[in-house]
Design a protein around this motif. Structure first.
Motif, PDB file in Angstrom:
ATOM      1  N   ASP A  17      -8.971 -27.658 -14.003  1.00 37.81           N
ATOM      2  CA  ASP A  17      -9.546 -27.680 -12.572  1.00 37.81           C
ATOM      3  C   ASP A  17      -8.731 -26.608 -11.699  1.00 37.81           C
ATOM      4  O   ASP A  17      -9.649 -26.411 -10.659  1.00 37.81           O
ATOM      5  CB  ASP A  17      -9.274 -29.257 -12.281  1.00 37.81           C
ATOM      6  CG  ASP A  17     -10.361 -30.027 -12.914  1.00 37.81           C
ATOM      7  OD1 ASP A  17     -11.253 -29.363 -13.793  1.00 37.81           O
ATOM      8  OD2 ASP A  17     -10.217 -31.269 -12.872  1.00 37.81           O
ATOM      9  N   PRO A  18      -7.658 -26.621 -11.497  1.00 44.19           N
ATOM     10  CA  PRO A  18      -7.258 -25.689 -10.405  1.00 44.19           C
ATOM     11  C   PRO A  18      -7.922 -24.431  -9.950  1.00 44.19           C
ATOM     12  O   PRO A  18      -7.912 -23.830  -9.019  1.00 44.19           O
ATOM     13  CB  PRO A  18      -5.622 -25.735 -10.641  1.00 44.19           C
ATOM     14  CG  PRO A  18      -5.334 -26.890 -11.373  1.00 44.19           C
ATOM     15  CD  PRO A  18      -6.478 -27.079 -12.275  1.00 44.19           C
ATOM     16  N   ALA A  19      -8.451 -23.561 -11.152  1.00 44.22           N
ATOM     17  CA  ALA A  19      -8.860 -22.300 -11.289  1.00 44.22           C
ATOM     18  C   ALA A  19     -10.233 -22.512 -10.521  1.00 44.22           C
ATOM     19  O   ALA A  19     -10.674 -21.632  -9.853  1.00 44.22           O
ATOM     20  CB  ALA A  19      -9.012 -21.889 -12.452  1.00 44.22           C
ATOM     21  N   PHE A  20     -10.960 -23.612 -10.659  1.00 47.94           N
ATOM     22  CA  PHE A  20     -12.236 -23.916 -10.055  1.00 47.94           C
ATOM     23  C   PHE A  20     -11.939 -24.445  -8.592  1.00 47.94           C
ATOM     24  O   PHE A  20     -12.740 -23.782  -7.718  1.00 47.94           O
ATOM     25  CB  PHE A  20     -12.754 -25.103 -10.738  1.00 47.94           C
ATOM     26  CG  PHE A  20     -13.649 -24.801 -12.137  1.00 47.94           C
ATOM     27  CD1 PHE A  20     -15.029 -24.364 -12.055  1.00 47.94           C
ATOM     28  CD2 PHE A  20     -13.033 -24.862 -13.319  1.00 47.94           C
ATOM     29  CE1 PHE A  20     -15.601 -24.072 -13.095  1.00 47.94           C
ATOM     30  CE2 PHE A  20     -13.419 -24.661 -14.424  1.00 47.94           C
ATOM     31  CZ  PHE A  20     -14.903 -24.343 -14.512  1.00 47.94           C
ATOM     32  N   HIS A  21     -10.952 -24.957  -8.235  1.00 49.53           N
ATOM     33  CA  HIS A  21     -10.644 -25.321  -6.866  1.00 49.53           C
ATOM     34  C   HIS A  21     -10.373 -24.014  -6.122  1.00 49.53           C
ATOM     35  O   HIS A  21     -10.814 -23.890  -5.012  1.00 49.53           O
ATOM     36  CB  HIS A  21      -9.327 -26.100  -6.968  1.00 49.53           C
ATOM     37  CG  HIS A  21      -9.495 -27.497  -7.357  1.00 49.53           C
ATOM     38  ND1 HIS A  21      -8.220 -28.390  -7.408  1.00 49.53           N
ATOM     39  CD2 HIS A  21     -10.546 -28.050  -7.971  1.00 49.53           C
ATOM     40  CE1 HIS A  21      -8.790 -29.600  -8.070  1.00 49.53           C
ATOM     41  NE2 HIS A  21      -9.977 -29.483  -8.385  1.00 49.53           N
ATOM     42  N   MET A  22      -9.475 -23.158  -6.661  1.00 46.39           N
ATOM     43  CA  MET A  22      -9.294 -21.899  -5.895  1.00 46.39           C
ATOM     44  C   MET A  22     -10.693 -21.297  -5.766  1.00 46.39           C
ATOM     45  O   MET A  22     -10.679 -20.502  -4.615  1.00 46.39           O
ATOM     46  CB  MET A  22      -8.446 -20.916  -6.729  1.00 46.39           C
ATOM     47  CG  MET A  22      -7.871 -19.737  -6.068  1.00 46.39           C
ATOM     48  SD  MET A  22      -6.318 -18.815  -6.615  1.00 46.39           S
ATOM     49  CE  MET A  22      -7.152 -18.366  -8.244  1.00 46.39           C
ATOM     50  N   ALA A  23     -11.365 -21.148  -6.940  1.00 44.56           N
ATOM     51  CA  ALA A  23     -12.815 -20.495  -6.436  1.00 44.56           C
ATOM     52  C   ALA A  23     -13.372 -21.232  -5.302  1.00 44.56           C
ATOM     53  O   ALA A  23     -14.125 -20.325  -4.628  1.00 44.56           O
ATOM     54  CB  ALA A  23     -13.425 -20.314  -7.851  1.00 44.56           C
ATOM     55  N   ALA A  24     -13.585 -22.335  -5.409  1.00 51.00           N
ATOM     56  CA  ALA A  24     -14.163 -22.967  -4.276  1.00 51.00           C
ATOM     57  C   ALA A  24     -13.639 -22.992  -2.882  1.00 51.00           C
ATOM     58  O   ALA A  24     -14.413 -22.575  -1.881  1.00 51.00           O
ATOM     59  CB  ALA A  24     -14.392 -24.489  -4.549  1.00 51.00           C
ATOM     60  N   ALA A  25     -12.251 -23.061  -2.760  1.00 45.32           N
ATOM     61  CA  ALA A  25     -11.609 -23.055  -1.430  1.00 45.32           C
ATOM     62  C   ALA A  25     -11.174 -21.701  -0.970  1.00 45.32           C
ATOM     63  O   ALA A  25     -10.614 -21.497   0.056  1.00 45.32           O
ATOM     64  CB  ALA A  25     -10.364 -24.198  -1.552  1.00 45.32           C
ATOM     65  N   ARG A  26     -11.029 -20.832  -2.146  1.00 51.15           N
ATOM     66  CA  ARG A  26     -10.395 -19.540  -1.714  1.00 51.15           C
ATOM     67  C   ARG A  26      -8.939 -19.654  -1.437  1.00 51.15           C
ATOM     68  O   ARG A  26      -8.561 -18.673  -0.335  1.00 51.15           O
ATOM     69  CB  ARG A  26     -11.488 -18.551  -0.691  1.00 51.15           C
ATOM     70  CG  ARG A  26     -12.691 -18.571  -1.194  1.00 51.15           C
ATOM     71  CD  ARG A  26     -13.290 -17.632  -0.086  1.00 51.15           C
ATOM     72  NE  ARG A  26     -14.929 -17.573  -0.674  1.00 51.15           N
ATOM     73  CZ  ARG A  26     -15.848 -18.019  -0.340  1.00 51.15           C
ATOM     74  NH1 ARG A  26     -15.510 -18.848   0.909  1.00 51.15           N
ATOM     75  NH2 ARG A  26     -17.150 -17.777  -0.737  1.00 51.15           N
ATOM     76  N   ARG A  27      -8.152 -20.472  -1.970  1.00 46.59           N
ATOM     77  CA  ARG A  27      -6.848 -21.050  -1.813  1.00 46.59           C
ATOM     78  C   ARG A  27      -6.287 -21.266  -3.126  1.00 46.59           C
ATOM     79  O   ARG A  27      -6.970 -22.468  -3.525  1.00 46.59           O
ATOM     80  CB  ARG A  27      -6.800 -21.786  -0.521  1.00 46.59           C
ATOM     81  CG  ARG A  27      -5.268 -21.897  -0.061  1.00 46.59           C
ATOM     82  CD  ARG A  27      -5.126 -22.890   1.145  1.00 46.59           C
ATOM     83  NE  ARG A  27      -3.872 -23.311   1.400  1.00 46.59           N
ATOM     84  CZ  ARG A  27      -3.150 -22.914   2.725  1.00 46.59           C
ATOM     85  NH1 ARG A  27      -3.979 -22.189   3.423  1.00 46.59           N
ATOM     86  NH2 ARG A  27      -2.050 -23.275   3.131  1.00 46.59           N
TER      87      ARG A  27
END
Length: 436
Positions: free
Chosen positions: A47-57
């Motif tokens: 999940d963290p890789a998806f989060h980074m793609a969404a938040a750009r952080r």
């Protein structure tokens, strides 16, 4: 550092749609000009890789079972400069382990309490209406100390269905923050370990943009932002690097490394030297250490077996310097990997391990290990905390065991890891060293 206000997105169980809600919310808030810091409660490393793609952080895990308090403080410091924090829970809100770890039981509710983040509960109202309010009320009252922001009702079938569900929530005194109509095109693709990796999604940017529009159309973003609360300020060190120059395998076959580890290594001055075994790249010959993280080598076993430059470079390094592999990386260091069709692929042969996917067996859970031999960054006797998640079966594991390994409740597990010469490997993904 004054902490940013935060929320934790959770649910009564897995499969309710909280990940798509999370991704849509991250992107919608970012589109509004906010610096959004994502977190993941628990040991999930997809999940963290998806989060980074969404938040750009970059997104970080917070794990109250595996992580000492000081490490959680160091990870919370990564939100510096953020306007708002949005964390995603794992499993159901109160689901954890039976035995307390160094810090706690590992539930999402425990993370929310520790960090001071109100909970937004995503409830799948399919097949029920007013009855969903009883679920929400039970979750709100199960632990009265837990801050509770309200609910997002997912998979609502019609305007009438929405009216009935809202009526029940009003009767229970539960705030409705949004109602999402039923849509069949919002599910993320999955495979045998859950979601596919973010790098493999055929059009991730378009999917996240669609989730954001969907959330913006059906969720009260202003109410969500108002519900966010800041917890107490905390600080602490991130894990130090196991070497100064670390050659890190990084591609679709090897992608699972906890973000807090890489951040800690870089912050301490270590140089990360990525290479791709699938592209037949050898590790940097100047590296002090080669690290093969987890991933899906079983899906690429033929290409890995044929990657002569990668294999030669890896074997040359292992003659004089340390090599370590976790889960998929451990399997790639072994003698052979048998895929689901029964085809045997020769791996690096630095360890005698032979694994098979022909007869799948699920291995899932926290791991606590005491090292019987040194591994990169740790001496013999060190106590580690980690997580195991795979379907492979061990056919042969002839080398000396690396560690005594047990589950969260202290029950021994047979996957002890291996050590041979300069090469070590484990089936568990390391999260932290246990507090002393």
């Amino acid at each position: 550092m004054t902490p940013a206000p935060g929320l934790l997105i959770s649910a009564p169980s897995s499969g309710t749609g909280k990940t798509t809600v999370m991704l849509g919310l991250l992107r919608a808030l970012a589109e509004d000009g906010l610096a959004v810091q994502p977190y993941k409660s628990g040991p999930d490393y997809i999940d963290p890789a998806f989060h980074m793609a969404a938040a750009r952080r970059p997104s970080f895990n917070i794990d109250s079972w595996a992580m000492p308090e000081a490490l959680i403080g160091g990870i919370s410091r990564q939100s510096a400069g953020a306007d708002i924090i949005v964390a995603e829970g794992s499993m159901g809100l109160f689901d954890g382990v039976a035995t307390r770890g160094e810090s706690g039981f590992g539930s999402s509710a425990e993370t929310a309490l520790k960090m001071g983040w109100p909970v937004v509960l995503v409830i799948d109202v399919g097949g029920q209406a007013q009855s969903a309010a009883a679920t929400a009320l039970g979750f709100r009252q199960y632990n009265p100390d837990l801050p509770f922001a309200g609910v997002i009702l997912n998979r609502c079938a019609s305007p009438r269905h929405e009216r009935l569900a809202r009526l029940g929530m009003e009767h229970a005194g539960v705030k409705v923050l949004g109602v999402l109509p039923r849509r069949g095109d919002l599910a993320l693709p999955e495979r045998h370990l859950g979601l596919i990796q973010a790098v493999e999604h055929p059009d991730l940017e378009a999917a996240i943009s669609g989730y954001a529009k969907f959330l913006r159309d059906h969720v009260d973003l202003a109410a969500l932002k108002s519900a966010a609360k800041a917890g107490a300020a905390a600080d602490g060190p991130l894990p130090p690097p196991p070497a100064q120059r670390i050659a890190l395998a990084r591609d679709a076959a090897f992608s699972f490394t906890y973000p807090h580890l890489l951040t800690g290594w870089r912050d301490a001055g270590a140089e990360i030297l990525p290479f791709s075994p699938l592209a037949d790249q050898a590790p940097d010959p100047s590296a002090d250490l080669v690290w093969l993280p987890g991933g899906y080598p079983e899906l690429h076993a033929g290409r890995l077996a044929a990657a002569a430059t990668y294999l030669e470079g890896l074997r040359n390094h292992a003659r004089t310097r340390p090599v370590h592999g976790e889960c998929g990386g451990y399997m790639a260091l072994g003698q052979a990997l048998i895929d689901k069709d029964g085809t045997r692929h020769r791996m690096a042969g630095l360890l005698g391990l032979v694994t098979s996917y022909e007869k799948r067996k699920f291995h899932l859970g926290y791991r606590q290990a005491t090292l019987l031999a040194p591994m990169p960054g740790f001496d013999a006797g060190a106590r580690l905390r980690g997580h195991e998640f795979h379907y492979s079966t061990i056919l042969e594991e002839p080398d000396a065991p690396l560690a005594q390994v047990a589950d969260a409740d202290g029950n021994p597990v047979p996957e002890t890891g291996s050590v041979r010469d300069h090469t070590t490997g484990t089936f568990f993904h390391m999260i932290a060293e246990a507090s002393t």
